[in-house]
Enzyme design. Structure first.
Site, PDB file in Angstrom:
ATOM      1  N   GLY A  71       0.824  -1.208   0.000  1.00  0.00           N
ATOM      2  CA  GLY A  71       0.000   0.000   0.000  1.00  0.00           C
ATOM      3  C   GLY A  71       0.858   1.257   0.000  1.00  0.00           C
ATOM      4  O   GLY A  71       0.536   2.258  -0.649  1.00  0.00           O
ATOM      5  N   THR A  72       1.957   1.202   0.731  1.00  0.00           N
ATOM      6  CA  THR A  72       2.862   2.351   0.794  1.00  0.00           C
ATOM      7  C   THR A  72       3.358   2.705  -0.608  1.00  0.00           C
ATOM      8  O   THR A  72       3.396   3.887  -0.994  1.00  0.00           O
ATOM      9  CB  THR A  72       4.065   2.016   1.711  1.00  0.00           C
ATOM     10  OG1 THR A  72       3.557   1.763   3.022  1.00  0.00           O
ATOM     11  CG2 THR A  72       5.087   3.130   1.754  1.00  0.00           C
ATOM     12  N   GLN A 179      -7.429   0.683   4.102  1.00  0.00           N
ATOM     13  CA  GLN A 179      -8.203   0.119   5.212  1.00  0.00           C
ATOM     14  C   GLN A 179      -9.637  -0.212   4.820  1.00  0.00           C
ATOM     15  O   GLN A 179     -10.342  -0.883   5.572  1.00  0.00           O
ATOM     16  CB  GLN A 179      -8.202   1.077   6.413  1.00  0.00           C
ATOM     17  CG  GLN A 179      -6.862   1.186   7.102  1.00  0.00           C
ATOM     18  CD  GLN A 179      -6.434  -0.090   7.831  1.00  0.00           C
ATOM     19  OE1 GLN A 179      -7.217  -1.012   8.049  1.00  0.00           O
ATOM     20  NE2 GLN A 179      -5.170  -0.152   8.216  1.00  0.00           N
ATOM     21  N   ALA A 200      -2.832  -5.953   0.163  1.00  0.00           N
ATOM     22  CA  ALA A 200      -3.405  -7.295   0.351  1.00  0.00           C
ATOM     23  C   ALA A 200      -3.479  -7.719   1.818  1.00  0.00           C
ATOM     24  O   ALA A 200      -4.440  -8.375   2.230  1.00  0.00           O
ATOM     25  CB  ALA A 200      -2.574  -8.321  -0.425  1.00  0.00           C
ATOM     26  N   HIS A 201      -2.455  -7.334   2.612  1.00  0.00           N
ATOM     27  CA  HIS A 201      -2.399  -7.909   3.973  1.00  0.00           C
ATOM     28  C   HIS A 201      -3.427  -7.311   4.929  1.00  0.00           C
ATOM     29  O   HIS A 201      -3.543  -7.744   6.069  1.00  0.00           O
ATOM     30  CB  HIS A 201      -0.978  -7.819   4.546  1.00  0.00           C
ATOM     31  CG  HIS A 201      -0.553  -6.462   5.027  1.00  0.00           C
ATOM     32  ND1 HIS A 201      -0.523  -6.128   6.353  1.00  0.00           N
ATOM     33  CD2 HIS A 201      -0.118  -5.369   4.359  1.00  0.00           C
ATOM     34  CE1 HIS A 201      -0.076  -4.879   6.487  1.00  0.00           C
ATOM     35  NE2 HIS A 201       0.167  -4.400   5.291  1.00  0.00           N
ATOM     36  N   CYS A 325       2.676   1.423  12.411  1.00  0.00           N
ATOM     37  CA  CYS A 325       3.893   2.016  11.857  1.00  0.00           C
ATOM     38  C   CYS A 325       4.502   3.037  12.794  1.00  0.00           C
ATOM     39  O   CYS A 325       5.650   3.403  12.663  1.00  0.00           O
ATOM     40  CB  CYS A 325       3.596   2.690  10.530  1.00  0.00           C
ATOM     41  SG  CYS A 325       2.444   1.768   9.555  1.00  0.00           S
TER      42      CYS A 325
HETATM   43  N1  PLP Z   1      -2.396   3.405   4.128  1.00  0.00           N
HETATM   44  C1  PLP Z   1      -3.096   3.070   5.216  1.00  0.00           C
HETATM   45  C2  PLP Z   1      -4.348   3.827   5.543  1.00  0.00           C
HETATM   46  C3  PLP Z   1      -2.661   2.039   6.050  1.00  0.00           C
HETATM   47  O1  PLP Z   1      -3.345   1.728   7.138  1.00  0.00           O
HETATM   48  C4  PLP Z   1      -1.464   1.351   5.701  1.00  0.00           C
HETATM   49  C5  PLP Z   1      -0.933   0.295   6.587  1.00  0.00           C
HETATM   50  O2  PLP Z   1      -1.057   0.364   7.783  1.00  0.00           O
HETATM   51  C6  PLP Z   1      -0.786   1.730   4.536  1.00  0.00           C
HETATM   52  C7  PLP Z   1      -1.275   2.750   3.768  1.00  0.00           C
HETATM   53  C8  PLP Z   1       0.466   1.042   4.114  1.00  0.00           C
HETATM   54  O3  PLP Z   1       0.199  -0.217   3.576  1.00  0.00           O
HETATM   55  P1  PLP Z   1       1.373  -1.321   3.508  1.00  0.00           P
HETATM   56  O4  PLP Z   1       1.517  -1.872   4.891  1.00  0.00           O
HETATM   57  O5  PLP Z   1       0.869  -2.344   2.533  1.00  0.00           O
HETATM   58  O6  PLP Z   1       2.591  -0.634   3.012  1.00  0.00           O
END
Ligand code: PLP
Length: 384
Positions: A71-72, A179, A200-201, A325
């Site tokens: 997602g990042t 989310q 995905a996770h 995070c």
């Molecule tokens: N955006 C949101 C709103 C999230 O909650 C998260 C993960 O906690 C992310 C982005 C990042 O996703 P990823 O863990 O797949 O990098």
């Protein structure tokens, strides 16, 4: 001892059905989907099945889905990719103060690269006001990025209304739906968004794989350079087992979303009401109804969130103080501060996020164990 996991917003277990689907792609079906021979093409077919499933979950065309590493990465691609490709049209980007760090830090990076970035405030429930957005828009605004739902407080933003304002001004709209996807039904055409991030996770797929919806015709500059994968928008050999897992998770979510949402909402509300009636001096974070079906977030007066978490853990309850995070820092969460919670109270925040393995007895157990923990900590607290 009972062990209860209530941190599904941090990550979720891979569903057994998803894991089964992934297994062959580690050992026997190991081909590279970019290869022209049968080993590669056999796998390329399955990548497209996964692409269809992800597209189907969010109402997109499969050609508008691009796989990423997380997602990042999807958030980074949306912000940097749109900014650098559309610099000739303007230098202004709008986002909010409650975004995930993946968006906020991409914004800070773009400021260093010469863009102007506005971080919109939110109200006490974490909602962005359409009027505040309207006033922040300028003819130079090229992109607005507002999350679909917040990972810490669960508030679901009025994305359709916000995107309408942005589209009328001719800018791009991105939403970080990490989310929301798999938890609440959403449709990219109905929302009128141009870009949407997925991970995905967060919905029973594996870690380290994500996707981004990029509406056909969107002008975007890739930031991973190398091979021609993902129609030149994201270089790098595809994580085949991960993508197959993401596809299966999307297929299962599509089939089960309404039923699971109703089941979670019932337990969420029981936990919110139970804690509010049993514990004095608490503040519910996030909107009471416009919130994720699985999120419960409170600030407890005169106690440290970290102490609550440790004591809950001793009772077998795995919750969180907010975002996974940032939980290694002792700074109060930027989201809790942005909704106007004073810093001393912000330190007492705890998030319970429920999911597929949560059952009503777990809620009863949390409701039995939490009030005495708060009471005990308050009698020990130097903050009283
Ligand atoms: N955006 C949101 C709103 C999230 O909650 C998260 C993960 O906690 C992310 C982005 C990042 O996703 P990823 O863990 O797949 O990098």
């Amino acid at each position: 001892m009972k062990r209860i996991y209530v941190d599904y917003n941090a990550t979720t277990p891979v569903r057994p059905e998803v894991f089964e689907e992934m297994k062959p792609y580690f050992v026997s079906r190991f081909g590279n989907p970019s290869s022209v021979h049968s080993f590669g093409q056999d796998v390329a077919k399955e990548i497209n099945v996964a692409r269809e499933s992800v597209a189907n979950l969010i109402g997109a065309d499969s050609k508008e889905i691009y796989f990423t590493g997380c997602g990042t990465e999807s958030d980074n691609l949306a912000l940097k990719g749109i900014a650098f490709a559309n610099r000739d049209k303007g230098d202004h980007i709008i986002t909010s103060k409650i975004e995930h760090r993946a968006v906020l830090d991409s914004g800070h990076f773009l400021e260093k690269a010469g863009f102007r970035v506005s971080y919109l405030p939110v109200d006490q429930d974490g909602l962005i006001s359409p009027d505040v957005l309207k006033n922040a828009m300028t003819p130079d605004t090229i992109l607005v990025s507002i999350m679909h739902s917040n990972n810490e407080i669960g508030t679901i933003e009025p994305i359709k209304e916000l995107a309408k304002i942005v589209k009328e001004m001719g800018a791009y709209f991105h939403t970080d739906a990490v989310q929301s996807v798999g938890k609440v039904p959403l449709d990219v055409r109905d929302l009128q968004v141009d870009l949407l991030s997925i991970s995905a996770h967060k919905f029973y797929g594996p870690k380290g794989v994500g996707a981004i919806f990029i509406k056909k015709g969107t002008k975007i500059e890739p930031f991973m350079h190398g091979g021609h994968q993902e129609r030149r928008k994201r270089a790098g050999t595809l994580n085949v087992p991960g993508i197959v897992g993401l596809g299966k998770a999307a297929e299962l979510a599509k089939a089960e979303i309404s039923e699971e949402q109703a089941r979670l909402v019932k337990m969420r509300d029981k936990l919110i009401d139970g804690l509010q009636s049993q514990v004095k001096g608490i503040r519910l974070n996030g909107h009471r109804t416009k919130r994720l079906p699985n999120n419960v977030s409170f600030c407890f007066e005169k106690v440290e969130g970290e102490s609550i978490l440790l004591m809950l853990d001793m009772e077998g309850i795995a919750a969180s103080s907010g975002s996974a995070c940032t939980s290694d820092t002792l700074e109060p969460s930027h989201v809790i501060l942005a909704i106007g919670v004073p810093a001393e109270l912000a330190h007492g925040s705890v998030r319970f996020s429920i999911g597929i393995l949560t059952v009503e007895e777990d809620i009863d157990y949390i409701l039995e164990k939490t009030p005495p923990i708060i009471e005990r900590l308050r009698t020990l607290s130097p903050l009283k």
